[in-house]
Enzyme design. Structure first.
Site, mmCIF file in Angstrom:
data_model
loop_
_atom_site.group_PDB
_atom_site.id
_atom_site.type_symbol
_atom_site.label_atom_id
_atom_site.label_comp_id
_atom_site.label_asym_id
_atom_site.label_seq_id
_atom_site.Cartn_x
_atom_site.Cartn_y
_atom_site.Cartn_z
ATOM 1 C CG ASP A 46 14.542 -6.360 70.034
ATOM 2 O OD1 ASP A 46 15.650 -6.400 69.793
ATOM 3 O OD2 ASP A 46 13.749 -7.091 70.603
ATOM 4 C CD GLU A 118 16.685 -2.756 69.024
ATOM 5 O OE1 GLU A 118 17.132 -3.757 69.047
ATOM 6 O OE2 GLU A 118 16.176 -2.337 69.951
#
EC number: 3.1.26.3
Length: 226
Positions: A46, A118
């Site tokens: 992220d 991610e």
């Protein structure tokens, strides 16, 4: 895994990193400690994704004000965007899920697929460095930048405009629940029309969850016969 590596355009030196990135917590829990979930990789991915996108926008669009940069980055890294990437990679087919999550349709769950994207980015970063991760982000996310710069669609406004075609319509967004630790919170929102639920959505912020709920409501309300 070779097919997935070809789609990524990257070959792992440490294959266990990719396996880890594809292991959902439901599978890790059932393994009784033999496997580690991809949650830590997701946390790292992220940040990597946000940094690479922000760096790209800052360097390539010197005339854009902060507000436009923020909106464009949000459009490119949101769950909806990452689900598109997961679909292009066919990522759902490679996920390691627990029996319950598998039976519950986890391979198609947007949040699980977005989180896996991610995690994979973080695995690439750890295996091959930021340059390798940046290439994948460029190919699958920044390539859609033009669409993002046209200003991401405001689903809440679009829903409001849709229901206002009839007078007396009342929309209400309600936070249903929150999940996850403070650093990785996920919010779930329901939108009601005249007291009846018409859409649900989730996101990493209440605003994103409301947007996803509004999007689901629009798709439902625009179906023939509704």
């Amino acid at each position: 895994m070779e097919t997935l590596e070809k789609k990524l355009g990257y070959t792992f030196q440490d294959k266990s990193l990719l396996e880890n990135a594809l292991t959902h917590s439901s599978c890790a829990n059932e393994s009784k400690g033999r496997l580690q979930s991809n949650e830590r990789l997701e946390f790292l991915g992220d940040s990597i994704l946000g940094m690479v996108v922000a760096d790209h926008l800052y360097r390539n669009h010197p005339d854009l004000p902060e507000g436009d940069l923020t909106r464009t980055r949000a459009a490119l890294v949101c769950e909806e965007s990452l689900v598109v990437v997961a679909e292009e990679l066919g990522l759902g087919a490679y996920l390691h899920l627990g029996r319950g999550e598998e039976a519950g349709g986890g391979r198609q769950r947007p949040s699980i697929r977005a989180d896996a994207v991610e995690a994979v980015l973080a695995a690439v970063y750890l295996d091959g460095g930021i340059g390798s991760a940046r290439k994948i982000i460029q190919k699958y996310i920044l390539s859609r930048e033009v669409a993002g710069l046209t200003k991401p669609r405001d689903h809440k406004t679009a829903l409001q405009e849709l229901v206002q075609r009839e007078s007396g319509q009342v929309l209400r967004y309600r936070l249903v629940r929150e999940e996850g630790p403070d650093h990785d919170k996920r919010f779930f929102v329901e939108v009601d029309l005249n007291g009846s639920p018409v859409g649900t959505g989730s996101g990493r912020s209440k605003k994103e969850a409301e947007q996803m709920a509004a999007k689901a409501a629009i798709e439902r309300l625009e179906q023939p016969g509704i």
